[in-house]
Design an enzyme around this catalytic site. Structure first.
Site, PDB file in Angstrom:
ATOM      1  N   LYS A   1      -8.335  -5.125  12.153  1.00  0.00           N
ATOM      2  CA  LYS A   1      -7.169  -4.532  12.809  1.00  0.00           C
ATOM      3  C   LYS A   1      -6.883  -5.182  14.153  1.00  0.00           C
ATOM      4  CE  LYS A   1      -6.097  -1.597   9.564  1.00  0.00           C
ATOM      5  NZ  LYS A   1      -4.823  -1.699   8.834  1.00  0.00           N
TER       6      LYS A   1
ATOM      7  N   GLY B   1       0.821  -1.212   0.000  1.00  0.00           N
ATOM      8  CA  GLY B   1       0.000   0.000   0.000  1.00  0.00           C
ATOM      9  C   GLY B   1       0.849   1.253   0.000  1.00  0.00           C
ATOM     10  N   ALA B   2       1.918   1.234  -0.786  1.00  0.00           N
ATOM     11  CA  ALA B   2       2.930   2.293  -0.696  1.00  0.00           C
ATOM     12  C   ALA B   2       2.814   3.361  -1.772  1.00  0.00           C
ATOM     13  CB  ALA B   2       4.332   1.679  -0.739  1.00  0.00           C
ATOM     14  N   SER B   3       1.729   3.362  -2.524  1.00  0.00           N
ATOM     15  CA  SER B   3       1.599   4.357  -3.594  1.00  0.00           C
ATOM     16  C   SER B   3       1.109   5.708  -3.097  1.00  0.00           C
ATOM     17  CB  SER B   3       0.653   3.836  -4.690  1.00  0.00           C
ATOM     18  OG  SER B   3      -0.660   3.663  -4.183  1.00  0.00           O
ATOM     19  N   ARG B   4       0.659   5.769  -1.830  1.00  0.00           N
ATOM     20  CA  ARG B   4       0.142   7.033  -1.302  1.00  0.00           C
ATOM     21  C   ARG B   4       0.082   6.968   0.224  1.00  0.00           C
ATOM     22  NH1 ARG B   4      -6.451   6.799  -2.198  1.00  0.00           N
ATOM     23  NH2 ARG B   4      -6.775   4.795  -1.156  1.00  0.00           N
TER      24      ARG B   4
ATOM     25  N   ALA C   1     -12.447  -5.262  13.418  1.00  0.00           N
ATOM     26  CA  ALA C   1     -12.165  -6.690  13.556  1.00  0.00           C
ATOM     27  C   ALA C   1     -10.882  -7.064  12.827  1.00  0.00           C
ATOM     28  CB  ALA C   1     -13.336  -7.518  13.027  1.00  0.00           C
TER      29      ALA C   1
ATOM     30  N   ASN D   1       1.151  -2.535   5.284  1.00  0.00           N
ATOM     31  CA  ASN D   1       0.369  -1.315   5.442  1.00  0.00           C
ATOM     32  C   ASN D   1      -0.931  -1.322   4.632  1.00  0.00           C
ATOM     33  OD1 ASN D   1      -0.028   1.773   5.784  1.00  0.00           O
ATOM     34  ND2 ASN D   1       0.171   1.507   3.568  1.00  0.00           N
TER      35      ASN D   1
ATOM     36  N   TYR E   1     -13.666  -3.232   9.838  1.00  0.00           N
ATOM     37  CA  TYR E   1     -12.324  -2.655   9.924  1.00  0.00           C
ATOM     38  C   TYR E   1     -11.706  -2.915  11.300  1.00  0.00           C
ATOM     39  CZ  TYR E   1      -8.631   0.896   9.517  1.00  0.00           C
ATOM     40  OH  TYR E   1      -7.429   1.551   9.474  1.00  0.00           O
TER      41      TYR E   1
END
Length: 244
Positions: free
Chosen positions: A159, A11-14, A157, A90, A155
């Site tokens: 996390k 998830g590193a594009s933003r 649950a 992430n 969400y």
């Protein structure tokens, strides 16, 4: 400090993921940028890492909820970079809604991306870490997984599950010099929170430090855990005090 090491950041594009990639690159790490949809943004992050920090960086499209896709992607990263030393999980999604009206797909998709995606990437990197006799894993959880949040049963649950997964992995892999920790952000200024409007001011009042977090606040915590040799199975809240 991380010169010669290779870090995967999902998830590193933003947002938080891009901030983490920049932070680790600033410390000398080469970066594999994992993205799900926006290839242009991911490539832009890679170009910045190369030009600003002089590290190697390459973007890989991968749906982390897909076990086989993760297997293929990690194998390609190893072929391209030679090894993997650091894994930052992430990538995540939200599909908010009250439990009384939540669709099954909204629950399943969030669990698949956030929790199973974290498992998938850890599973595929563990063999490399074991052979290296070292590894650093940092999973991005959330204070929502610690205290719950109305309208986010799926969400929260996912996390909370990441926290349990983190602790189990930490126990399993500690003898191999592999640490596994989690960072639990509070409310952070990202694309996910930019549209909350006037409610944002009320939200800030509920945070003891009086502001939303910045992606760089989370990146700093990740960098600390990546360089900490004697911390494992820990959950570090970065939330301005909202969940103290």
């Amino acid at each position: 400090m991380l010169k010669g090491q290779v870090a995967i950041v999902t998830g590193a594009s933003r947002g938080i993921g891009a901030a983490i990639a920049k932070k680790l690159a600033s410390m000398g790490a080469d970066i594999a940028v994992i993205f799900a949809g926006n290839e242009e943004a991911a490539n832009a992050v890679c170009r910045l890492l190369v030009s600003e920090y002089g590290v190697r960086a390459k973007a890989y499209k991968c749906d982390v909820a897909d076990f086989e896709a993760c297997k293929e992607t990690v194998a390609q990263i190893k072929a391209d970079f030679g090894t993997v030393n650091i894994l930052i999980n992430n990538a995540g999604i939200t599909r908010d809604g009250l439990i009384a009206m939540m669709k099954e797909d909204a629950f399943d998709s969030v669990i698949a991306a956030n929790l199973k995606g974290t498992f998938n990437m850890i599973r595929q990197c563990t063999g490399i870490f074991v052979r290296n006799r070292a590894g650093r894993i940092v999973n991005i959880s959330s204070v929502s997984g610690m205290i719950g949040n109305a309208g986010q049963a799926n969400y929260s649950a996912s996390k909370a599950g990441i926290i349990g997964l983190t602790k189990s992995v930490a126990r399993e892999l500690a003898s191999r010099n592999i640490t596994c920790n989690a960072v639990a952000p509070g409310f952070v200024e990202t694309d996910m929170t930019k549209d909350i409007g006037p409610a944002g001011e009320e939200l800030k009042k509920s945070i003891p430090l009086g502001r939303l977090g910045k992606p760089e606040d989370i990146a700093d915590a990740v960098a600390f855990l990546v360089t900490a040799d004697y911390i494992t199975g820990e959950v570090l809240k970065v939330d301005g005090g909202i969940a103290m």
